[in-house]
Design a protein around this motif. Sequence first.
Motif, PDB file in Angstrom:
ATOM      1  N   LEU A  63      12.421   0.877  -1.387  1.00  0.00           N
ATOM      2  CA  LEU A  63      11.440  -0.083  -0.868  1.00  0.00           C
ATOM      3  C   LEU A  63      11.484  -1.384  -1.662  1.00  0.00           C
ATOM      4  CD1 LEU A  63       8.359   2.227  -0.159  1.00  0.00           C
ATOM      5  CD2 LEU A  63       9.515   0.782   1.528  1.00  0.00           C
ATOM      6  N   ASN A  64      11.640  -1.262  -2.972  1.00  0.00           N
ATOM      7  CA  ASN A  64      11.701  -2.458  -3.826  1.00  0.00           C
ATOM      8  C   ASN A  64      12.946  -3.291  -3.569  1.00  0.00           C
ATOM      9  OD1 ASN A  64       9.269  -1.958  -5.162  1.00  0.00           O
ATOM     10  ND2 ASN A  64      10.257  -0.645  -6.692  1.00  0.00           N
ATOM     11  N   ASN A  65      14.000  -2.633  -3.078  1.00  0.00           N
ATOM     12  CA  ASN A  65      15.275  -3.323  -2.867  1.00  0.00           C
ATOM     13  C   ASN A  65      15.604  -3.541  -1.397  1.00  0.00           C
ATOM     14  OD1 ASN A  65      16.660  -3.558  -5.683  1.00  0.00           O
ATOM     15  ND2 ASN A  65      15.841  -1.469  -5.649  1.00  0.00           N
ATOM     16  N   ASN A  66      14.573  -3.407  -0.523  1.00  0.00           N
ATOM     17  CA  ASN A  66      14.713  -3.689   0.913  1.00  0.00           C
ATOM     18  C   ASN A  66      15.830  -2.881   1.572  1.00  0.00           C
ATOM     19  OD1 ASN A  66      12.636  -5.707   0.919  1.00  0.00           O
ATOM     20  ND2 ASN A  66      14.100  -7.120  -0.048  1.00  0.00           N
ATOM     21  N   VAL A  67      15.980  -1.635   1.157  1.00  0.00           N
ATOM     22  CA  VAL A  67      16.944  -0.736   1.792  1.00  0.00           C
ATOM     23  C   VAL A  67      16.422  -0.360   3.180  1.00  0.00           C
ATOM     24  CG1 VAL A  67      18.043   1.548   1.623  1.00  0.00           C
ATOM     25  CG2 VAL A  67      17.759   0.127  -0.420  1.00  0.00           C
ATOM     26  N   THR A 104       0.833  -1.208   0.000  1.00  0.00           N
ATOM     27  CA  THR A 104       0.000   0.000   0.000  1.00  0.00           C
ATOM     28  C   THR A 104       0.865   1.254   0.000  1.00  0.00           C
ATOM     29  OG1 THR A 104      -1.810  -1.125   1.140  1.00  0.00           O
ATOM     30  CG2 THR A 104      -1.761   1.278   1.258  1.00  0.00           C
ATOM     31  N   ILE A 105       1.943   1.232   0.777  1.00  0.00           N
ATOM     32  CA  ILE A 105       2.840   2.391   0.829  1.00  0.00           C
ATOM     33  C   ILE A 105       3.428   2.671  -0.553  1.00  0.00           C
ATOM     34  CG2 ILE A 105       5.048   3.235   1.737  1.00  0.00           C
ATOM     35  CD1 ILE A 105       4.371   1.849   4.377  1.00  0.00           C
ATOM     36  N   LYS A 106       3.899   1.612  -1.219  1.00  0.00           N
ATOM     37  CA  LYS A 106       4.484   1.793  -2.554  1.00  0.00           C
ATOM     38  C   LYS A 106       3.429   2.282  -3.546  1.00  0.00           C
ATOM     39  CE  LYS A 106       6.551  -2.318  -2.661  1.00  0.00           C
ATOM     40  NZ  LYS A 106       7.359  -3.464  -3.192  1.00  0.00           N
ATOM     41  N   LYS A 107       2.212   1.756  -3.421  1.00  0.00           N
ATOM     42  CA  LYS A 107       1.139   2.175  -4.312  1.00  0.00           C
ATOM     43  C   LYS A 107       0.842   3.665  -4.144  1.00  0.00           C
ATOM     44  CE  LYS A 107      -3.756   1.327  -5.358  1.00  0.00           C
ATOM     45  NZ  LYS A 107      -4.966   0.552  -4.988  1.00  0.00           N
ATOM     46  N   GLU A 108       0.753   4.106  -2.899  1.00  0.00           N
ATOM     47  CA  GLU A 108       0.424   5.510  -2.655  1.00  0.00           C
ATOM     48  C   GLU A 108       1.585   6.432  -3.027  1.00  0.00           C
ATOM     49  OE1 GLU A 108      -1.548   6.439   0.971  1.00  0.00           O
ATOM     50  OE2 GLU A 108      -2.743   4.601   0.967  1.00  0.00           O
ATOM     51  N   LYS A 167      13.202  17.898  -7.832  1.00  0.00           N
ATOM     52  CA  LYS A 167      13.971  17.361  -6.708  1.00  0.00           C
ATOM     53  C   LYS A 167      13.082  16.486  -5.822  1.00  0.00           C
ATOM     54  CE  LYS A 167      17.264  21.202  -6.596  1.00  0.00           C
ATOM     55  NZ  LYS A 167      17.701  22.428  -5.888  1.00  0.00           N
ATOM     56  N   ALA A 168      11.848  16.945  -5.577  1.00  0.00           N
ATOM     57  CA  ALA A 168      10.909  16.134  -4.794  1.00  0.00           C
ATOM     58  C   ALA A 168      10.591  14.838  -5.529  1.00  0.00           C
ATOM     59  CB  ALA A 168       9.631  16.933  -4.535  1.00  0.00           C
ATOM     60  N   GLN A 169      10.415  14.935  -6.842  1.00  0.00           N
ATOM     61  CA  GLN A 169      10.155  13.760  -7.677  1.00  0.00           C
ATOM     62  C   GLN A 169      11.289  12.741  -7.546  1.00  0.00           C
ATOM     63  OE1 GLN A 169      11.074  14.316 -11.814  1.00  0.00           O
ATOM     64  NE2 GLN A 169       9.165  13.317 -12.465  1.00  0.00           N
ATOM     65  N   LYS A 170      12.514  13.213  -7.598  1.00  0.00           N
ATOM     66  CA  LYS A 170      13.684  12.334  -7.495  1.00  0.00           C
ATOM     67  C   LYS A 170      13.715  11.633  -6.141  1.00  0.00           C
ATOM     68  CE  LYS A 170      18.734  12.369  -7.907  1.00  0.00           C
ATOM     69  NZ  LYS A 170      19.933  13.226  -8.150  1.00  0.00           N
ATOM     70  N   CYS A 171      13.373  12.366  -5.079  1.00  0.00           N
ATOM     71  CA  CYS A 171      13.358  11.783  -3.730  1.00  0.00           C
ATOM     72  C   CYS A 171      12.309  10.677  -3.619  1.00  0.00           C
ATOM     73  CB  CYS A 171      13.085  12.872  -2.690  1.00  0.00           C
ATOM     74  SG  CYS A 171      14.425  14.054  -2.470  1.00  0.00           S
ATOM     75  N   ILE A 172      11.115  10.923  -4.168  1.00  0.00           N
ATOM     76  CA  ILE A 172      10.045   9.921  -4.098  1.00  0.00           C
ATOM     77  C   ILE A 172      10.418   8.689  -4.921  1.00  0.00           C
ATOM     78  CG2 ILE A 172       7.620   9.436  -4.609  1.00  0.00           C
ATOM     79  CD1 ILE A 172       8.012  11.327  -2.269  1.00  0.00           C
ATOM     80  N   ALA A 173      10.973   8.914  -6.117  1.00  0.00           N
ATOM     81  CA  ALA A 173      11.390   7.784  -6.965  1.00  0.00           C
ATOM     82  C   ALA A 173      12.460   6.954  -6.271  1.00  0.00           C
ATOM     83  CB  ALA A 173      11.908   8.311  -8.303  1.00  0.00           C
ATOM     84  N   GLN A 174      13.363   7.636  -5.582  1.00  0.00           N
ATOM     85  CA  GLN A 174      14.428   6.936  -4.858  1.00  0.00           C
ATOM     86  C   GLN A 174      13.869   6.140  -3.692  1.00  0.00           C
ATOM     87  OE1 GLN A 174      18.236   8.999  -4.684  1.00  0.00           O
ATOM     88  NE2 GLN A 174      18.319   8.573  -2.487  1.00  0.00           N
ATOM     89  N   ALA A 175      12.869   6.697  -3.006  1.00  0.00           N
ATOM     90  CA  ALA A 175      12.236   5.996  -1.884  1.00  0.00           C
ATOM     91  C   ALA A 175      11.530   4.731  -2.368  1.00  0.00           C
ATOM     92  CB  ALA A 175      11.246   6.930  -1.178  1.00  0.00           C
ATOM     93  N   LEU A 214      14.881   1.255   6.324  1.00  0.00           N
ATOM     94  CA  LEU A 214      13.766   2.197   6.368  1.00  0.00           C
ATOM     95  C   LEU A 214      14.206   3.602   6.763  1.00  0.00           C
ATOM     96  CD1 LEU A 214      10.938   0.033   8.013  1.00  0.00           C
ATOM     97  CD2 LEU A 214      11.434   0.390   5.591  1.00  0.00           C
ATOM     98  N   GLU A 215      15.298   3.702   7.540  1.00  0.00           N
ATOM     99  CA  GLU A 215      15.787   5.033   7.928  1.00  0.00           C
ATOM    100  C   GLU A 215      16.139   5.873   6.702  1.00  0.00           C
ATOM    101  OE1 GLU A 215      16.689   2.254   9.381  1.00  0.00           O
ATOM    102  OE2 GLU A 215      16.687   2.491  11.570  1.00  0.00           O
ATOM    103  N   TYR A 216      16.786   5.252   5.713  1.00  0.00           N
ATOM    104  CA  TYR A 216      17.175   5.984   4.508  1.00  0.00           C
ATOM    105  C   TYR A 216      15.943   6.384   3.686  1.00  0.00           C
ATOM    106  CZ  TYR A 216      21.976   4.545   5.468  1.00  0.00           C
ATOM    107  OH  TYR A 216      23.199   4.364   6.050  1.00  0.00           O
ATOM    108  N   ILE A 217      14.940   5.501   3.676  1.00  0.00           N
ATOM    109  CA  ILE A 217      13.714   5.808   2.931  1.00  0.00           C
ATOM    110  C   ILE A 217      13.003   7.002   3.568  1.00  0.00           C
ATOM    111  CG2 ILE A 217      11.451   4.923   2.239  1.00  0.00           C
ATOM    112  CD1 ILE A 217      12.751   2.108   2.229  1.00  0.00           C
ATOM    113  N   CYS A 218      12.959   7.018   4.893  1.00  0.00           N
ATOM    114  CA  CYS A 218      12.322   8.145   5.594  1.00  0.00           C
ATOM    115  C   CYS A 218      13.064   9.453   5.336  1.00  0.00           C
ATOM    116  CB  CYS A 218      12.262   7.864   7.095  1.00  0.00           C
ATOM    117  SG  CYS A 218      11.018   6.629   7.531  1.00  0.00           S
ATOM    118  N   LEU A 219      14.374   9.385   5.218  1.00  0.00           N
ATOM    119  CA  LEU A 219      15.150  10.589   4.911  1.00  0.00           C
ATOM    120  C   LEU A 219      14.790  11.129   3.529  1.00  0.00           C
ATOM    121  CD1 LEU A 219      18.708   9.695   6.314  1.00  0.00           C
ATOM    122  CD2 LEU A 219      17.148  11.459   7.158  1.00  0.00           C
ATOM    123  N   ASP A 220      14.607  10.221   2.556  1.00  0.00           N
ATOM    124  CA  ASP A 220      14.198  10.650   1.222  1.00  0.00           C
ATOM    125  C   ASP A 220      12.827  11.325   1.253  1.00  0.00           C
ATOM    126  OD1 ASP A 220      16.444   9.847  -0.215  1.00  0.00           O
ATOM    127  OD2 ASP A 220      15.708   7.799  -0.463  1.00  0.00           O
TER     128      ASP A 220
END
Length: 463
Positions: free
Chosen positions: A419-423, A198-202, A407-415, A425-431
């Motif tokens: 998520l797809n690569n099991n990085v 759901t998180i990835k979908k949203e 820049k916001a787009q790049k951050c969301i795409a990176q997040a 969660l701290e790094y995802i929250c930073l993005d």
Amino acid sequence: MSNDKVDTIVAIATSSGEAGIGIVRLSGPDAVRIVDSLFEAKSRKCLARVPSHTLHYGWIKDPEKKERILDEVLVSVMRSPRSYTREDVVEINCHGGPIALRAVLDACLSKGARLAEPGEFTKRAFLNGRIDLTQAEAVLDIVRAKTDMALSASQAQLKGQLSNRLTSLKEGIIKQQARLEVQIDFPEEEIGEVDFITIKKELNQILQQLNDLIKTERTGRYLHDGIRVVICGKPNVGKSSLLNALLQEERSIVTPVAGTTRDTIEEILDVKGFPIRIVDTAGILEPRDLVERKAVARSKQMIRQADLILLVFDASRPFDEMDKTMMYTVQKKKHIVAVLNKIDLPKRFDERKIKGFTKHLVYLSAKKRLNISELEDVLVNSIISSKTIHQESILVTSARHREALKKAQKCIAQAIDSLNNNVSLEYICLDLKEAVHYLDEIMGKSVSEDILDVIFSEFCIGK
């Protein structure tokens, strides 16, 4: 911005020159006091005691010679916080002559007001929280709007349509960030499993909305800055006649003599709501003197800067080497419309010679003004899709907005990728946190003073 830390500013808020009415505007804690010391109301009322949002007739007196009247005026009083700046605002409606306005302005300055900096009234409205930065920028766009459509887009932004969309995106990002942070902070608590699907979908939905906003920037830029269209072609194909036909007036000199136009001529016209900055260039290919060399150099510069090229051919003459040279000159431009002019004369031009050069070919007679409306449709539709024109209610009109959105787009795409690569969660929250920062930057919630100075320096002093 609290009143005990700011001074009172004043400026002429209307354009220079003669007019029926001119306005001197004051904003700040001493606005009412300063005008009170200069104003004699016919009612004898003191401005300090009048209700907010009231209008008063009287005279502004010379601060040195009280018996001398500077102007007969109407004074409006708007008290904090129900004013443009959320400070006390007083507007002195004078006669519109520059001498009277300057005299009233000088009188206010002599009583302790400071001359406002460019855009300082709107900057105070922003700093005092009445509007956000996108709305402040919309004020300038409204002042500069050249067409009804540009005005409508600016008014929509002033009403907060862009701000509301950005706020919705921001809230969506924060919601997903909070879901992930719960998992980080309470990994062993019984709070249930995080629904990563759901998180990835949203987040993907947010990414798509950011993409959609970014795509509107070109339309928004054309709407507010204008589409730069350059008319070019060999001598005597009717470029100046075409300019006159589009403007519906005799702007350029037209003669049977080739090379009459020896410099570029620029005008603005409204086509389907878009301002078209149209430039007629000299058709000289081999300059004979210094003036013509400079004209050719100017024409080439205009072609390089053009958003769209109108390459004009003469339908009554065969395609020749000069036509071929003009095609070579503009061939690298993305948007080109070929115009086959003089269709009212016997045709001798072979369209096969320009086949594949551009998909846009318009047949017309500039002299007879035949098919000019068809050309106007092509001018806009060849560079902006009709779907974009009619369906986009929210437009990004600023390069600053576009860069922050990217820049916001790049951050969301990176997040999403993380998520797809099991990085972790701290790094995802930073993005996600950084994406929120860039959206806040657009609305002015996290923007440097230097950027504010640049934005408001473009305003006129009285706005």
